[in-house]
Motif scaffolding. Structure first.
Motif, mmCIF file in Angstrom:
data_model
loop_
_atom_site.group_PDB
_atom_site.id
_atom_site.type_symbol
_atom_site.label_atom_id
_atom_site.label_comp_id
_atom_site.label_asym_id
_atom_site.label_seq_id
_atom_site.Cartn_x
_atom_site.Cartn_y
_atom_site.Cartn_z
ATOM 1 N N ASP A 279 47.421 33.082 33.430
ATOM 2 C CA ASP A 279 46.351 32.505 34.345
ATOM 3 C C ASP A 279 44.916 32.794 33.718
ATOM 4 N N GLY A 280 44.322 31.715 34.009
ATOM 5 C CA GLY A 280 42.582 32.265 33.798
ATOM 6 C C GLY A 280 42.016 32.763 34.892
ATOM 7 N N ASP A 281 40.981 33.603 34.680
ATOM 8 C CA ASP A 281 40.143 34.199 35.798
ATOM 9 C C ASP A 281 39.162 33.052 36.502
ATOM 10 N N GLY A 282 38.739 32.209 36.102
ATOM 11 C CA GLY A 282 37.885 30.990 36.423
ATOM 12 C C GLY A 282 38.925 30.218 37.525
ATOM 13 N N ALA A 283 40.241 29.954 36.926
ATOM 14 C CA ALA A 283 41.309 29.190 37.494
ATOM 15 C C ALA A 283 41.633 30.008 38.629
ATOM 16 N N LEU A 284 41.930 31.288 38.507
ATOM 17 C CA LEU A 284 42.540 32.162 39.768
ATOM 18 C C LEU A 284 40.983 32.045 40.893
ATOM 19 N N LEU A 285 40.049 31.850 40.543
ATOM 20 C CA LEU A 285 38.942 31.932 41.491
ATOM 21 C C LEU A 285 38.895 30.723 42.224
ATOM 22 N N MET A 286 39.613 29.608 41.510
ATOM 23 C CA MET A 286 39.625 28.397 42.148
ATOM 24 C C MET A 286 40.849 28.230 43.355
ATOM 25 N N ASN A 287 41.647 29.113 43.164
ATOM 26 C CA ASN A 287 42.838 29.146 43.851
ATOM 27 C C ASN A 287 43.156 30.585 44.391
ATOM 28 N N LEU A 288 42.155 31.407 44.987
ATOM 29 C CA LEU A 288 42.363 32.776 45.154
ATOM 30 C C LEU A 288 43.390 32.962 46.348
ATOM 31 N N GLY A 289 43.306 31.891 47.330
ATOM 32 C CA GLY A 289 44.679 32.274 48.311
ATOM 33 C C GLY A 289 45.823 32.469 47.832
ATOM 34 N N SER A 290 45.849 31.977 46.501
ATOM 35 C CA SER A 290 47.537 31.949 46.042
ATOM 36 C C SER A 290 47.994 33.451 45.830
ATOM 37 N N LEU A 291 47.022 34.303 45.596
ATOM 38 C CA LEU A 291 47.320 35.907 45.565
ATOM 39 C C LEU A 291 47.825 36.263 46.807
ATOM 40 N N VAL A 292 47.479 35.793 48.047
ATOM 41 C CA VAL A 292 47.889 36.164 49.378
ATOM 42 C C VAL A 292 49.372 35.559 49.564
ATOM 43 N N THR A 293 49.409 34.334 49.158
ATOM 44 C CA THR A 293 50.759 33.508 49.531
ATOM 45 C C THR A 293 51.819 34.082 48.549
#
Lengths: 189, 165
Positions: A71-85
């Protein structure tokens, strides 16, 4: 600091028969070095940030297979809730490699908000990933990768990579074809 | 389980999903679909996958489809607008059969729709070429199977619009 391309090579060399979902910078690098391209979901993702979510679905669908997401860091920032899910669903076969280059490399190299001041490892830990790592050199990645991907996940590995802007060239394959090839290989294996 | 004002019951919806062979419900319910979510909690045949944002939910469902499972994704129409890039890229572009159950916020049985969330829903789906079916009561529940069959045959998303006000 790690060169992104070198990290992708190490991950591919140690993957075994793991499925890989790769996006953004590592998504452009994996096709060049992959040891099992038929088991890669790697293309120019327009739905930026969603690779980790596709990988979660895949991990839930195929609990018999290890799933690695690059994953990319900018990409993860666009879908940060995915960490919780992901932490909530807690797939044991899931390892999340985060390429922390602190820029939107694929869209021009602009710095991320809070570039260099944000700890993605801390975010993943607080979201609930049980195993979280922060690697800043290639030797540490090589030394630990087998342990990381073979333990019960979900695992999170933040890789501090260089923000170099050059991208490797690789043959363009339409996303639909990549998915078709991947599904066929998955059914066979 | 709770029957809605229009006579749509969660049991019938879930039975129809089971008839379709649905394996996972990827879900961010709202007040209009909460009754389905509650009923889902007391069954084990379909795995519930909650998510934080709708674009994320569509991508999770895409991963399930690619991995050989048959998910349905449930969210409110406001979430459809947020999920646009996921629907375009990981559902339409990849030609994945994906059944979406969408709560029709703003829909009124006996009066015109005044809320933009409702006004824009059907034109948005039309623009994207996504077929949809209105489900108001148990009499409409078979439309879920019709929509599912269409999704499988066309390799495209199909929307089931839950309209219970």
């Amino acid at each position: 600091m790690i060169e992104s391309f070198e990290a992708v090579k190490v991950i591919s060399q140690h993957r075994g028969d793991a499925l890989i979902v790769a996006t953004m910078t590592p998504g452009t690098e994996l096709p060049v070095v992959s040891t099992k391209p038929e088991l890669d979901l790697s293309w120019h993702w327009a739905a930026m940030g969603k690779a980790s979510s596709v990988a979660l679905g895949l991990a839930l669908a195929r609990p018999d297979r290890k799933v690695l997401v690059l994953d990319g860091d900018g990409a993860l920032l666009m879908n940060l809730g995915s960490l919780v899910t992901i932490a909530h669903m807690a797939p044991p076969n899931f390892t999340h490699f985060l390429f922390d280059n602190r820029v939107y490399r694929c869209t021009g190299g602009q710095p991320l908000p809070r570039a260099g001041k944000l700890s993605f490892a801390a975010l993943a830990r607080d979201a609930g990933y049980p195993n979280v790592y922060d690697f800043a050199d290639i030797e540490t990645l090589e030394k630990n990768i087998d342990t990381v991907i073979n333990q019960v996940g979900p695992n999170f590995v933040c890789l501090k990579v260089s923000p170099a802007l050059e991208k490797p060239s690789f043959p363009y394959v339409p996303a639909r074809d990549v998915v078709g090839r991947f599904r066929a290989a998955l059914q066979r294996s | 389980m709770v029957a809605q004002e229009t006579g749509l019951t969660a049991e019938r919806v879930i039975d129809e999903l089971k008839k379709c062979g649905v394996t996972h419900m990827v879900c961010l319910a709202d007040t209009k679909t909460r009754f389905i979510y509650d009923a889902m909690m007391s069954q084990k045949e379909i795995t519930l996958v909650p998510f934080c944002r709708e674009g994320e939910g569509v991508a999770i469902a895409a991963g399930l489809v690619i991995g050989g499972k048959k998910p349905v994704v449930l969210y409110q129409n406001t979430g459809l607008y947020e999920a646009g890039d996921s629907i375009r890229t990981v559902a339409l572009e990849l030609r994945l059969p994906l059944l979406m159950i969408i709560s029709y916020l703003g829909w009124r049985r006996d009066s015109p729709i005044t809320d933009s969330a409702g006004i824009l829903l059907e034109p948005t789906l039309d623009t994207w070429g996504i077929k949809y079916y209105l489900v108001q009561s148990d009499e409409d529940v078979e439309k879920i199977s019709i929509g599912d069959k269409q999704a499988q045959e066309t390799n495209k998303p199909v929307a089931i619009l839950i309209a219970t006000e």
